[in-house]
Design a protein around this motif. Structure first.
Motif, PDB file in Angstrom:
ATOM      1  N   LEU A  67       8.209   6.353  12.059  1.00 37.92           N
ATOM      2  CA  LEU A  67       7.277   5.680  11.163  1.00 37.92           C
ATOM      3  C   LEU A  67       7.349   4.182  11.446  1.00 37.92           C
ATOM      4  O   LEU A  67       8.396   3.668  11.839  1.00 37.92           O
ATOM      5  CB  LEU A  67       7.621   5.999   9.708  1.00 37.92           C
ATOM      6  CG  LEU A  67       7.537   7.497   9.348  1.00 37.92           C
ATOM      7  CD1 LEU A  67       7.947   7.733   7.901  1.00 37.92           C
ATOM      8  CD2 LEU A  67       6.149   8.062   9.616  1.00 37.92           C
ATOM      9  N   PRO A  68       6.243   3.453  11.241  1.00 30.40           N
ATOM     10  CA  PRO A  68       6.127   2.110  11.811  1.00 30.40           C
ATOM     11  C   PRO A  68       6.680   0.950  10.990  1.00 30.40           C
ATOM     12  O   PRO A  68       6.671  -0.186  11.466  1.00 30.40           O
ATOM     13  CB  PRO A  68       4.611   1.952  11.975  1.00 30.40           C
ATOM     14  CG  PRO A  68       4.043   2.767  10.854  1.00 30.40           C
ATOM     15  CD  PRO A  68       4.955   3.952  10.733  1.00 30.40           C
ATOM     16  N   VAL A  69       7.116   1.168   9.756  1.00 30.41           N
ATOM     17  CA  VAL A  69       7.659   0.066   8.959  1.00 30.41           C
ATOM     18  C   VAL A  69       9.013  -0.334   9.543  1.00 30.41           C
ATOM     19  O   VAL A  69       9.882   0.510   9.776  1.00 30.41           O
ATOM     20  CB  VAL A  69       7.797   0.469   7.479  1.00 30.41           C
ATOM     21  CG1 VAL A  69       8.433  -0.659   6.673  1.00 30.41           C
ATOM     22  CG2 VAL A  69       6.427   0.825   6.906  1.00 30.41           C
ATOM     23  N   ILE A  70       9.191  -1.623   9.783  1.00 26.12           N
ATOM     24  CA  ILE A  70      10.393  -2.091  10.473  1.00 26.12           C
ATOM     25  C   ILE A  70      11.565  -2.273   9.510  1.00 26.12           C
ATOM     26  O   ILE A  70      12.691  -1.881   9.806  1.00 26.12           O
ATOM     27  CB  ILE A  70      10.090  -3.405  11.222  1.00 26.12           C
ATOM     28  CG1 ILE A  70       9.058  -3.129  12.333  1.00 26.12           C
ATOM     29  CG2 ILE A  70      11.365  -3.997  11.832  1.00 26.12           C
ATOM     30  CD1 ILE A  70       8.529  -4.372  13.014  1.00 26.12           C
ATOM     31  N   HIS A  71      11.316  -2.835   8.328  1.00 26.65           N
ATOM     32  CA  HIS A  71      12.392  -3.135   7.383  1.00 26.65           C
ATOM     33  C   HIS A  71      12.244  -2.291   6.115  1.00 26.65           C
ATOM     34  O   HIS A  71      11.178  -2.279   5.483  1.00 26.65           O
ATOM     35  CB  HIS A  71      12.390  -4.622   7.023  1.00 26.65           C
ATOM     36  CG  HIS A  71      12.552  -5.520   8.207  1.00 26.65           C
ATOM     37  ND1 HIS A  71      13.726  -5.577   8.945  1.00 26.65           N
ATOM     38  CD2 HIS A  71      11.686  -6.384   8.816  1.00 26.65           C
ATOM     39  CE1 HIS A  71      13.580  -6.443   9.934  1.00 26.65           C
ATOM     40  NE2 HIS A  71      12.358  -6.935   9.883  1.00 26.65           N
ATOM     41  N   ASP A  72      13.316  -1.622   5.715  1.00 25.05           N
ATOM     42  CA  ASP A  72      13.278  -0.712   4.567  1.00 25.05           C
ATOM     43  C   ASP A  72      12.768  -1.368   3.287  1.00 25.05           C
ATOM     44  O   ASP A  72      12.117  -0.725   2.461  1.00 25.05           O
ATOM     45  CB  ASP A  72      14.674  -0.150   4.300  1.00 25.05           C
ATOM     46  CG  ASP A  72      15.027   1.015   5.204  1.00 25.05           C
ATOM     47  OD1 ASP A  72      14.210   1.331   6.091  1.00 25.05           O
ATOM     48  OD2 ASP A  72      16.112   1.599   5.025  1.00 25.05           O
ATOM     49  N   GLU A  73      13.060  -2.651   3.098  1.00 32.56           N
ATOM     50  CA  GLU A  73      12.681  -3.305   1.853  1.00 32.56           C
ATOM     51  C   GLU A  73      11.169  -3.415   1.679  1.00 32.56           C
ATOM     52  O   GLU A  73      10.673  -3.701   0.578  1.00 32.56           O
ATOM     53  CB  GLU A  73      13.310  -4.704   1.762  1.00 32.56           C
ATOM     54  CG  GLU A  73      12.915  -5.651   2.883  1.00 32.56           C
ATOM     55  CD  GLU A  73      13.917  -5.677   4.032  1.00 32.56           C
ATOM     56  OE1 GLU A  73      14.013  -6.718   4.704  1.00 32.56           O
ATOM     57  OE2 GLU A  73      14.597  -4.644   4.250  1.00 32.56           O
ATOM     58  N   ASN A  74      10.413  -3.157   2.734  1.00 30.08           N
ATOM     59  CA  ASN A  74       8.954  -3.209   2.638  1.00 30.08           C
ATOM     60  C   ASN A  74       8.328  -1.862   2.291  1.00 30.08           C
ATOM     61  O   ASN A  74       7.109  -1.779   2.080  1.00 30.08           O
ATOM     62  CB  ASN A  74       8.360  -3.727   3.948  1.00 30.08           C
ATOM     63  CG  ASN A  74       8.736  -5.170   4.208  1.00 30.08           C
ATOM     64  OD1 ASN A  74       8.654  -6.008   3.309  1.00 30.08           O
ATOM     65  ND2 ASN A  74       9.171  -5.472   5.420  1.00 30.08           N
ATOM     66  N   ILE A  75       9.142  -0.817   2.226  1.00 28.90           N
ATOM     67  CA  ILE A  75       8.605   0.513   1.931  1.00 28.90           C
ATOM     68  C   ILE A  75       8.133   0.574   0.477  1.00 28.90           C
ATOM     69  O   ILE A  75       8.871   0.246  -0.450  1.00 28.90           O
ATOM     70  CB  ILE A  75       9.664   1.600   2.193  1.00 28.90           C
ATOM     71  CG1 ILE A  75       9.945   1.693   3.700  1.00 28.90           C
ATOM     72  CG2 ILE A  75       9.201   2.947   1.653  1.00 28.90           C
ATOM     73  CD1 ILE A  75      11.083   2.624   4.052  1.00 28.90           C
ATOM     74  N   VAL A  76       6.881   0.987   0.292  1.00 33.65           N
ATOM     75  CA  VAL A  76       6.283   1.162  -1.033  1.00 33.65           C
ATOM     76  C   VAL A  76       6.077   2.661  -1.236  1.00 33.65           C
ATOM     77  O   VAL A  76       5.186   3.263  -0.640  1.00 33.65           O
ATOM     78  CB  VAL A  76       4.946   0.410  -1.143  1.00 33.65           C
ATOM     79  CG1 VAL A  76       4.369   0.560  -2.553  1.00 33.65           C
ATOM     80  CG2 VAL A  76       5.121  -1.064  -0.793  1.00 33.65           C
ATOM     81  N   SER A  77       6.929   3.262  -2.056  1.00 32.35           N
ATOM     82  CA  SER A  77       6.960   4.719  -2.144  1.00 32.35           C
ATOM     83  C   SER A  77       6.967   5.207  -3.582  1.00 32.35           C
ATOM     84  O   SER A  77       7.528   4.568  -4.474  1.00 32.35           O
ATOM     85  CB  SER A  77       8.203   5.256  -1.421  1.00 32.35           C
ATOM     86  OG  SER A  77       8.307   6.659  -1.581  1.00 32.35           O
ATOM     87  N   LEU A  78       6.336   6.356  -3.804  1.00 33.91           N
ATOM     88  CA  LEU A  78       6.420   7.100  -5.059  1.00 33.91           C
ATOM     89  C   LEU A  78       6.988   8.489  -4.788  1.00 33.91           C
ATOM     90  O   LEU A  78       6.725   9.439  -5.509  1.00 33.91           O
ATOM     91  CB  LEU A  78       5.034   7.189  -5.706  1.00 33.91           C
ATOM     92  CG  LEU A  78       4.437   5.862  -6.185  1.00 33.91           C
ATOM     93  CD1 LEU A  78       2.951   6.019  -6.491  1.00 33.91           C
ATOM     94  CD2 LEU A  78       5.190   5.349  -7.407  1.00 33.91           C
ATOM     95  N   SER A  79       7.765   8.594  -3.716  1.00 31.48           N
ATOM     96  CA  SER A  79       8.378   9.851  -3.258  1.00 31.48           C
ATOM     97  C   SER A  79       7.335  10.888  -2.862  1.00 31.48           C
ATOM     98  O   SER A  79       7.383  12.053  -3.244  1.00 31.48           O
ATOM     99  CB  SER A  79       9.320  10.433  -4.316  1.00 31.48           C
ATOM    100  OG  SER A  79      10.234  11.340  -3.708  1.00 31.48           O
ATOM    101  N   GLU A  80       6.376  10.441  -2.051  1.00 29.78           N
ATOM    102  CA  GLU A  80       5.303  11.300  -1.554  1.00 29.78           C
ATOM    103  C   GLU A  80       5.801  12.193  -0.418  1.00 29.78           C
ATOM    104  O   GLU A  80       6.738  11.861   0.284  1.00 29.78           O
ATOM    105  CB  GLU A  80       4.124  10.455  -1.078  1.00 29.78           C
ATOM    106  CG  GLU A  80       4.474   9.330  -0.133  1.00 29.78           C
ATOM    107  CD  GLU A  80       5.258   8.208  -0.783  1.00 29.78           C
ATOM    108  OE1 GLU A  80       6.216   7.735  -0.148  1.00 29.78           O
ATOM    109  OE2 GLU A  80       4.937   7.821  -1.912  1.00 29.78           O
ATOM    110  N   GLY A  81       5.141  13.303  -0.253  1.00 25.08           N
ATOM    111  CA  GLY A  81       5.476  14.200   0.857  1.00 25.08           C
ATOM    112  C   GLY A  81       6.389  15.350   0.465  1.00 25.08           C
ATOM    113  O   GLY A  81       6.731  15.544  -0.701  1.00 25.08           O
TER     114      GLY A  81
END
Length: 393
Positions: A67-81
């Protein structure tokens, strides 16, 4: 956000889906200006074993390296998938089919598979400094972007056909979006979204006009393989509007072949399904003339897409997989949606009804065999489509 177990992403660069020209992954990008085609994320695949997935969070971010996000702190998640794959025993028996299973994307946080693509796109936009977004939508994408922008603290404008059921409109408002209702279908919304983009500087999240929604959608492919113990179905049937999910799933399969997780000879046939009311992709694949004047709205909102920016990639997927592209009628969609609900107790979107109708036709004409393993990809919750069903007859 749960702990990420992967040390880093393998992301390398962006490439034009036609000529392969490379684009910088660390800069904000839209589409390939060289050929006016979608951009595709490419990775440098290192040694990664399937066993490394054990113990990771049960959401799409478990596939962190691809997955293309480089830094974990930028992940915007609602626990999808990690949506379930359900058996359909009653309907399988009724129609003499050995194995029909359904991946239910309606159980994502915003009630559709759009959660995946917009979680990824918003995460990458955040990483690249975006603070405001705009999107044209037939319904579900607007609600999903509204939710993830709220989660990220971004401003969002949603342009939606004024005929869209109230529940989709209210969902966007609930998440704090600025909603603009448009006289026309999603193509007209797309035209007006460019005006909003130019006026406000908002980043445009239109389907395949940015590179990252496809990366979220591709996680459906990774999940299908993992959930089925790396034994892929023979056929996957997919309701196709813009086609991002279909393209993404096929991309995931090819990446897994490169990783050595699955074998190329085991890849399934991919089937594109559209409504007779709006079938530009099916006609394009079959080399037929497309008359936009004949395009109408559909009981399946997500299928009413008059122009698919990624139609060449959709066609490539169908051809590479030896798959099919077919249409079904609005009556078939209506009846098949209700049939799944009454026979299996599964709440499917009308797009899910379309693919069940298509499967029955494919079996009837012999293109799909009754002893094959068939996976249906239901893209959203039927609860959002009750107004469509009530108003149809």
């Amino acid at each position: 956000m749960e702990k990420m177990y992967a040390p880093t992403t393998y992301v390398s660069h962006l490439a034009c889906s036609k000529c392969g020209q490379e684009f910088d992954i660390k800069s904000l990008q839209t589409f390939a200006t060289c050929c006016e085609r979608p951009l595709i994320v490419r990775y440098n695949f290192l040694d990664l074993g399937k066993e490394e997935l054990i113990g990771r969070p049960l959401n799409m971010w478990r596939y962190r390296e691809v997955l293309p996000v480089i830094h974990d702190e930028n992940i915007v998640s609602l626990s999808e998938g990690m949506t379930p794959i359900l058996d359909m025993p009653r309907l399988s028996q009724k129609y003499g089919l050995r194995t029909v299973i359904l991946k239910d994307e309606g159980l994502n946080p915003t009630g559709s598979f759009k959660s995946r693509g917009l979680s990824m796109a918003v995460s990458k936009a955040k990483e690249l400094g975006v603070t405001e977004c705009v999107i044209p939508t037939a319904g579900n994408a607007g609600g999903a972007l509204s939710a993830y922008c709220a989660r990220a603290g971004m401003k969002v404008t949603v342009l939606m056909p004024d005929i869209t059921p109230d529940i989709f409109q209210e969902e966007c408002k609930f998440y704090g979006a600025d909603l603009i209702l448009v006289d026309g279908l999603i193509d007209r919304c797309g035209e007006l979204s460019k005006e909003v983009q130019e006026r406000t500087g908002a980043f445009n999240m239109s389907t395949l006009k940015e590179p990252y929604r496809i990366e979220g959608k591709k996680t459906m492919g990774y999940e299908i393989a993992e959930q089925l113990n790396w034994q892929l179905p023979d056929v996957i049937i997919y309701p196709t509007g813009g086609g991002t999910g279909l393209i993404g799933i096929w991309k995931a399969f090819k990446e897994m072949v490169e990783l050595g997780w699955i074998h190329e000879e085991d890849l399934p046939k991919m089937v594109v399904v559209q409504t007779e009311n709006c079938a530009p992709v099916v006609k394009y694949i079959h080399g037929q003339e497309i008359d936009e004047a004949t395009i109408k709205r559909s009981i399946a909102n997500g299928l009413a897409v008059p122009k698919a920016f990624g139609r060449d990639l959709i066609k490539e997927t169908v051809e590479e997989s030896n798959g099919y592209a077919i249409t079904v009628s609005e009556d078939q969609i209506y009846e098949s949606t209700l049939e799944i609900g009454s026979q299996e107790g599964i709440s499917v979107a009308t797009e899910g009804g379309a693919i069940w109708a298509a499967l029955k036709d494919l079996v009837s004409d012999g293109r799909v065999k009754s002893d094959e393993k068939i996976l249906l990809l239901n893209t959203g919750s039927g609860n959002k489509y009750l107004e469509n069903l009530r108003n149809y007859r």
